[in-house]
Scaffold this motif. Sequence first.
Motif, mmCIF file in Angstrom:
data_model
loop_
_atom_site.group_PDB
_atom_site.id
_atom_site.type_symbol
_atom_site.label_atom_id
_atom_site.label_comp_id
_atom_site.label_asym_id
_atom_site.label_seq_id
_atom_site.Cartn_x
_atom_site.Cartn_y
_atom_site.Cartn_z
ATOM 1 N N VAL A 1 51.326 41.841 52.489
ATOM 2 C CA VAL A 1 51.758 42.862 51.530
ATOM 3 C C VAL A 1 50.931 42.777 50.255
ATOM 4 N N SER A 2 50.738 41.580 49.746
ATOM 5 C CA SER A 2 49.944 41.400 48.521
ATOM 6 C C SER A 2 48.508 41.877 48.720
ATOM 7 N N ALA A 3 47.951 41.590 49.892
ATOM 8 C CA ALA A 3 46.579 42.003 50.184
ATOM 9 C C ALA A 3 46.454 43.517 50.272
ATOM 10 N N VAL A 4 47.429 44.161 50.917
ATOM 11 C CA VAL A 4 47.388 45.630 51.051
ATOM 12 C C VAL A 4 47.586 46.284 49.692
ATOM 13 N N ILE A 5 48.478 45.757 48.880
ATOM 14 C CA ILE A 5 48.625 46.255 47.513
ATOM 15 C C ILE A 5 47.293 46.179 46.778
ATOM 16 N N SER A 6 46.510 45.150 47.089
ATOM 17 C CA SER A 6 45.243 44.906 46.389
ATOM 18 C C SER A 6 44.039 45.573 47.069
ATOM 19 N N GLY A 7 44.293 46.495 47.995
ATOM 20 C CA GLY A 7 43.211 47.302 48.554
ATOM 21 C C GLY A 7 42.682 46.877 49.901
ATOM 22 N N CYS A 8 43.264 45.870 50.525
ATOM 23 C CA CYS A 8 42.763 45.406 51.822
ATOM 24 C C CYS A 8 43.255 46.313 52.955
ATOM 25 N N GLU A 9 42.385 46.493 53.974
ATOM 26 C CA GLU A 9 42.709 47.395 55.090
ATOM 27 C C GLU A 9 42.639 46.705 56.450
ATOM 28 N N THR A 10 41.906 45.622 56.568
ATOM 29 C CA THR A 10 41.687 44.968 57.862
ATOM 30 C C THR A 10 42.172 43.534 57.803
ATOM 31 N N TRP A 11 42.295 42.917 58.991
ATOM 32 C CA TRP A 11 42.729 41.525 59.041
ATOM 33 C C TRP A 11 41.706 40.605 58.377
ATOM 34 N N ASN A 12 40.424 40.895 58.531
ATOM 35 C CA ASN A 12 39.396 40.088 57.870
ATOM 36 C C ASN A 12 39.558 40.143 56.354
ATOM 37 N N GLU A 13 39.862 41.330 55.825
ATOM 38 C CA GLU A 13 40.042 41.484 54.388
ATOM 39 C C GLU A 13 41.301 40.770 53.917
ATOM 40 N N VAL A 14 42.357 40.799 54.757
ATOM 41 C CA VAL A 14 43.587 40.086 54.405
ATOM 42 C C VAL A 14 43.304 38.587 54.308
ATOM 43 N N GLU A 15 42.545 38.048 55.285
ATOM 44 C CA GLU A 15 42.182 36.623 55.238
ATOM 45 C C GLU A 15 41.356 36.317 53.989
ATOM 46 N N LEU A 16 40.383 37.182 53.693
ATOM 47 C CA LEU A 16 39.539 36.971 52.518
ATOM 48 C C LEU A 16 40.367 36.980 51.237
ATOM 49 N N PHE A 17 41.313 37.920 51.149
ATOM 50 C CA PHE A 17 42.206 37.953 49.987
ATOM 51 C C PHE A 17 42.943 36.620 49.861
ATOM 52 N N GLY A 18 43.461 36.126 50.978
ATOM 53 C CA GLY A 18 44.213 34.875 50.960
ATOM 54 C C GLY A 18 43.391 33.694 50.484
ATOM 55 N N THR A 19 42.178 33.577 50.986
ATOM 56 C CA THR A 19 41.342 32.426 50.622
ATOM 57 C C THR A 19 40.887 32.494 49.165
ATOM 58 N N THR A 20 40.657 33.681 48.642
ATOM 59 C CA THR A 20 40.201 33.814 47.256
ATOM 60 C C THR A 20 41.352 33.795 46.256
ATOM 61 N N GLN A 21 42.563 34.056 46.725
ATOM 62 C CA GLN A 21 43.707 34.120 45.817
ATOM 63 C C GLN A 21 44.743 33.043 46.153
ATOM 64 N N LEU A 22 44.288 31.943 46.733
ATOM 65 C CA LEU A 22 45.207 30.913 47.219
ATOM 66 C C LEU A 22 46.094 30.351 46.103
ATOM 67 N N ASP A 23 45.510 30.057 44.944
ATOM 68 C CA ASP A 23 46.297 29.492 43.849
ATOM 69 C C ASP A 23 47.419 30.444 43.432
ATOM 70 N N TRP A 24 47.095 31.720 43.372
ATOM 71 C CA TRP A 24 48.113 32.718 42.996
ATOM 72 C C TRP A 24 49.194 32.825 44.067
ATOM 73 N N ILE A 25 48.801 32.844 45.333
ATOM 74 C CA ILE A 25 49.756 32.962 46.442
ATOM 75 C C ILE A 25 50.732 31.790 46.448
ATOM 76 N N GLU A 26 50.229 30.583 46.126
ATOM 77 C CA GLU A 26 51.080 29.393 46.161
ATOM 78 C C GLU A 26 52.127 29.373 45.048
ATOM 79 N N ARG A 27 52.039 30.312 44.119
ATOM 80 C CA ARG A 27 53.125 30.462 43.148
ATOM 81 C C ARG A 27 54.391 30.996 43.813
#
Length: 342
Positions: free
Chosen positions: A9-35
């Motif tokens: 959900v966070s990745a799609v809110i941030s403009g991601c459309e594919t599973w690869n983009e969702v993974e990329l969002f996760g790896t680059t925003q890991l510190d934020w996600i862990e909040r």
Amino acid sequence: MSSIIFITVSAVISGCETWNEVELFGTTQLDWIERYVDIPNGIPSHDTFNRFFSYMDPEPFEQAFRKWVASFTEELDDSVVSLDGKSIRGCKTGPTSALHIVSAWSAAAGITLGQVKTPDKGGELSAVLELLDSLFLEGAVVTLDALSTHPHIVSKIRERKAHYMIQVKRNRMLLFNDIENAFVYHTPDRHTTEQSAHGRTEIRRIAVIPADKVVMTGNTEWKDLSAIIRVTRWVKDNLTGEEHNNVAYYISSVPNITAMRAAEIIRAHWAIENNLHWMLDVVFSEDADRKRNHNAVVNFSLIRKISMVGLSKVSYKNIGMKSRRKAAMMDMNYREQVINQL
């Protein structure tokens, strides 16, 4: 499960459309996600996201979505709930029809109330009945296009203690002819609207005749029918001078409906095209989606609609929805505001 859904959900809110983009969002925003969620084994791979949403049964997810939406939806008295289907063309494979999803849209709240998938457009009638059964509709006015002009649909809406406004086309020839002839012999209540925007002028003339004044063949098929409506639409392109005219007919159970009220309901119905379907295609690129697994397609469609709720509730420097998604990627504070609305 909750971590994967939160990341997506966070990745799609941030403009991601594919599973690869969702993974990329996760790896680059890991510190934020862990909040928000625990990620003891790191961000899942794109294959894991794909497998998860492909194997997850959409029905419980849709049921949870409906309950979640109902928790902050106001009473529906006199509000318009529009049902309409949309094909996701990108998921079509070979001769197989594109997956078709019927959604219910609240014009007042500006949110999707629920959705039901069907293998193709031909199954839309049964999907509409299923969706009507799953929603709280008491007091609402349910609007549908001509594909759903069926006595079973009308009866189901009244059974759910809602009213209806349904378009009538020549697929219901007998009813269509009766309505068309009625406006020749009876004087209707009238209302006119005029709008000039985007280089064109549009005039709509709405006319309403109470059903009890009209003798119509098969009138008893349409439960609690109270009025027939005609909308005459005239459009002029102010640049070229080109003009277009068309006429549309409707039936309704709304008691004592005036032409002005009918105009408001019909205009509200168009919001499902302008504010949902257009948004899904232009802002969220749904028609370009190339996912092939139907579970993944339906689940991701719900993820988009969840994201739309948050983005629509929190503006960002007066920019449009598409730009808000980019802002959510670049501005963590804005992303948090959107997430907190969910």
